[in-house]
Design an enzyme around this catalytic site. Structure first.
Site, mmCIF file in Angstrom:
data_model
loop_
_atom_site.group_PDB
_atom_site.id
_atom_site.type_symbol
_atom_site.label_atom_id
_atom_site.label_comp_id
_atom_site.label_asym_id
_atom_site.label_seq_id
_atom_site.Cartn_x
_atom_site.Cartn_y
_atom_site.Cartn_z
ATOM 1 N N LYS A 1 -20.216 12.404 -25.264
ATOM 2 C CA LYS A 1 -19.058 11.568 -25.616
ATOM 3 C C LYS A 1 -18.201 11.279 -24.386
ATOM 4 C CE LYS A 1 -18.952 13.306 -30.339
ATOM 5 N NZ LYS A 1 -19.430 12.186 -31.150
ATOM 6 N N GLN B 1 -13.545 14.532 -29.151
ATOM 7 C CA GLN B 1 -13.028 13.166 -28.941
ATOM 8 C C GLN B 1 -11.975 13.096 -27.852
ATOM 9 O OE1 GLN B 1 -14.345 10.532 -30.052
ATOM 10 N NE2 GLN B 1 -15.660 11.390 -31.658
ATOM 11 N N HIS C 1 -13.963 17.164 -38.403
ATOM 12 C CA HIS C 1 -15.366 16.725 -38.486
ATOM 13 C C HIS C 1 -16.127 17.831 -39.234
ATOM 14 C CE1 HIS C 1 -19.443 15.946 -36.881
ATOM 15 N NE2 HIS C 1 -19.017 14.743 -36.536
ATOM 16 N N ASP D 1 -11.335 21.669 -31.192
ATOM 17 C CA ASP D 1 -12.507 20.805 -31.099
ATOM 18 C C ASP D 1 -12.112 19.604 -30.229
ATOM 19 O OD1 ASP D 1 -14.379 18.852 -31.432
ATOM 20 O OD2 ASP D 1 -14.483 18.987 -33.618
ATOM 21 N N CYS E 1 -18.729 11.723 -40.987
ATOM 22 C CA CYS E 1 -18.844 13.195 -40.985
ATOM 23 C C CYS E 1 -17.489 13.842 -41.241
ATOM 24 C CB CYS E 1 -19.430 13.725 -39.687
ATOM 25 S SG CYS E 1 -21.072 13.143 -39.382
HETATM 26 N N1 PLP Z 1 -16.192 17.116 -33.619
HETATM 27 C C1 PLP Z 1 -15.759 15.858 -33.497
HETATM 28 C C2 PLP Z 1 -14.291 15.575 -33.549
HETATM 29 C C3 PLP Z 1 -16.683 14.831 -33.328
HETATM 30 O O1 PLP Z 1 -16.250 13.570 -33.206
HETATM 31 C C4 PLP Z 1 -18.051 15.138 -33.284
HETATM 32 C C5 PLP Z 1 -19.049 14.068 -33.173
HETATM 33 O O2 PLP Z 1 -18.837 12.946 -33.534
HETATM 34 C C6 PLP Z 1 -18.448 16.471 -33.388
HETATM 35 C C7 PLP Z 1 -17.487 17.434 -33.556
HETATM 36 C C8 PLP Z 1 -19.881 16.855 -33.290
HETATM 37 O O3 PLP Z 1 -20.340 16.608 -31.998
HETATM 38 P P1 PLP Z 1 -21.880 16.804 -31.612
HETATM 39 O O4 PLP Z 1 -22.651 16.003 -32.614
HETATM 40 O O5 PLP Z 1 -21.979 16.258 -30.232
HETATM 41 O O6 PLP Z 1 -22.178 18.250 -31.697
#
Ligand code: PLP
Length: 559
Positions: free
Chosen positions: A228, A205, A125, A202, A365
């Site tokens: 999430k 998900q 992401h 990270d 993203c």
């Molecule tokens: N990393 C992953 C794999 C994500 O799916 C997301 C959000 O969709 C993020 C990071 C960013 O999360 P946040 O917007 O809650 O900071």
């Protein structure tokens, strides 16, 4: 193991109260973006603000002590949830993004130098890409990227060559937000350890779907967001190894993160407070702990149900010949990314939206991943255990209808629109307003926009140039203009997406054959309002419309 009851689960979420499974009212297939919130979480937020609101760690009165106790108790819940060895290793953040920025800034900027390597994967992401890119630019370190297998997981056969003595940190997603595949993080972490590199996982998900045990993973950092996993927005967690966190400098400076401040010097607070400058999202953190309790009351049967749903959706999508999955194989969690041959992603997503089905379209993203997979974007459908097979059935039927243009070809209004003769119809703002005045609801309006899209004459390739591109549109769109001897303007336009083509017809109807004064004086906002479009267009699509209007107005000013 109990039998999981999806309908009882669904009833815990007030969002679904008025929406029956399988009806066109509202089908939420975007849980990877954020999950809906159970009543207990909403109640917890309300209770805090209605009865318990006080700042933490500061007041000498009971209310503040009670808020502090709940807030710190929530941290204990999160510590247990991820099996962190110490409570000092659980840092509250705004979310995954802030947690990664914290590590990139506090550790990356201070520890990396020219010759060092940061290893990412193509499936990251932007939140796990951009902070590292900036750190690399500032420190002179370089970024290497792990490739993916055909099934979309990080290719561990490349680990030995890409993780080497220059690698200082390996950052990768536990589960990709586009592909929905579980990455082999244990192997990646083990290889990073062999060369003394740190690891950041990270877990955005993964957190709602898998048991997280940071001690078993043996990673250095693990990050995730509450929203999430049924918790509120604006809260997240950074787990970090204590020795590393202790050695890192604070991310933000201010209240709470200090021990002592004099005019000339500040000493920092102990962990975890050193990284929690300012007033935290107290209610959000407490409500996140409630979300965790909520989730934990369901046993393994919830995962079994989720897996059934994933398989059901995958098999159903596979029956549609035009569906092209971004990677081979069924995803591990309910995240499906695909394109539909012969259709623009935006048209499919907006078509589904007109039937009350919420899916994502775009790059999610993850632009480097899109480039890697050689696609410009995809449609993403993501599931949670409150979804049902009936909803999937309805979605599949609707998708098939959209693909076969069933909706469009059986709609009589196109004939009315064209007064029996498409060529003779004058498309002007009055006719468009008359056409829309009888339409009720977004699905009827959406259908009409799609019908109108057919009336836009295709621009020749040389007219679809960079110079004519309208910047700010969700999909590519081009505008051409010519001036008549009567000083009026003729606009022609084109787009990749049918929905944008339809909107272009509506916009051009208002501006074509008008003088510069008439164009500049035209109240487009009022026009869209009368057409009943303003409340239905997503902000990005509204931005696109505004970009078209802006381009038209600036063009006539220039000519
Ligand atoms: N990393 C992953 C794999 C994500 O799916 C997301 C959000 O969709 C993020 C990071 C960013 O999360 P946040 O917007 O809650 O900071």
């Amino acid at each position: 193991m109990n039998v999981f009851d999806p309908f009882a689960f669904r009833q815990c979420f007030p969002f679904f109260n008025d929406n029956e499974a399988g009806s066109a009212a509202s089908i939420y297939f975007d849980s990877a973006a954020t999950t809906q919130k159970p009543q207990v979480v909403i109640d917890c937020l309300n209770n805090f603000y209605q009865q318990q609101n006080a700042n933490v760690h500061r007041g000498s009165y009971q209310l503040s002590a009670a808020a502090t106790s709940q807030f710190e108790q929530a941290r204990v819940v999160l510590q247990a949830f991820i099996n962190a060895p110490s409570i000092q290793e659980v840092i509250w953040t705004k979310g995954t993004t802030e947690a990664i920025n914290l590590v990139a800034t506090s550790w990356g900027l201070n520890n990396l130098k020219k010759g060092d390597e940061i290893l990412l994967s193509y499936a990251e992401h932007h939140a796990n890409f951009v902070p590292w890119q900036v750190v690399a630019q500032k420190t002179g370190a370089t970024i290497s990227v792990l490739p993916l297998t055909r099934t979309g997981i990080i290719d561990t056969s490349k680990l030995n060559s890409l993780v080497n003595e220059r690698t200082r940190i390996v950052c990768c997603s536990h589960v990709s937000n586009v592909i929905g595949k579980l990455n082999p993080i244990e192997k990646i972490i083990a290889r990073a350890k062999q060369v003394g590199a740190l690891t950041l996982i990270d877990g955005a998900q993964a957190i709602a779907h898998y048991a997280i045990d940071v001690q078993a993973f043996d990673c250095d950092f693990y990050v995730f967001s509450a929203h999430k996993a049924y918790g509120p927005m604006g809260v997240g967690v950074l787990y970090g190894r204590k020795s590393l966190l202790n050695a890192m400098s604070p991310y933000q400076l201010g209240g709470e993160m200090i021990k002592k401040v004099s005019l000339t010097e500040t000493t920092y607070n102990d962990l975890p407070f050193k990284f929690e400058a300012g007033t935290p999202n107290v209610a959000g953190c407490i409500a996140f702990a409630k979300a965790i309790y909520f989730l934990k009351q369901f046993d393994e049967s919830l995962n079994v149900y989720e897996q059934q749903l994933v398989q059901y959706c995958y098999q159903a999508l596979k029956t549609i010949p035009q569906v092209r999955f971004l990677v081979e194989e069924c995803p591990d969690i309910g995240i499906f990314s695909f394109t539909v041959a012969g259709h623009h992603n935006q048209d499919i997503a907006s078509g589904l939206d007109s039937f009350g089905i919420a899916v994502r379209n775009g790059h999610h993203c993850a632009m480097p991943l899109m480039e890697y997979l050689k696609v410009t974007g995809s449609i993403r459908l993501s599931l949670a255990p409150y979804n049902t097979q009936a909803e999937i059935d309805f979605f599949i039927d609707t998708l098939k209808k959209i693909i076969t243009n069933y909706q469009l070809s059986t709609d009589k209004r196109v004939l009315i629109t064209a007064s029996g003769n498409e060529k003779s119809m004058t498309i002007n703002s009055d006719n468009i307003l008359a056409l829309f005045s009888s339409l009720k609801g977004w699905d009827a309006r959406h259908r009409q926009i799609m019908l109108l899209s057919k009336k836009l004459t295709k621009l020749a390739p040389e007219q679809r140039s960079q110079k004519n591109l309208i910047t700010g549109c969700e999909s590519k769109a081009w505008l051409n203009v010519s001036k008549t001897v009567e000083n009026t303007y003729i606009f022609t336009a084109d787009s990749e997406a049918k929905i944008i083509k339809g909107l272009l017809v509506i916009v051009l109807a208002a501006f074509n054959d008008k003088t510069a004064e008439q164009i500049l004086a035209f109240n487009i906002e009022d026009y869209f309002k009368k057409l009943g479009l303003l409340s239905h267009l997503s902000p990005s699509r509204s931005n696109g419309l505004n970009a078209i209007v802006k381009k038209i107005k600036s063009t006539v000013k220039e000519l």
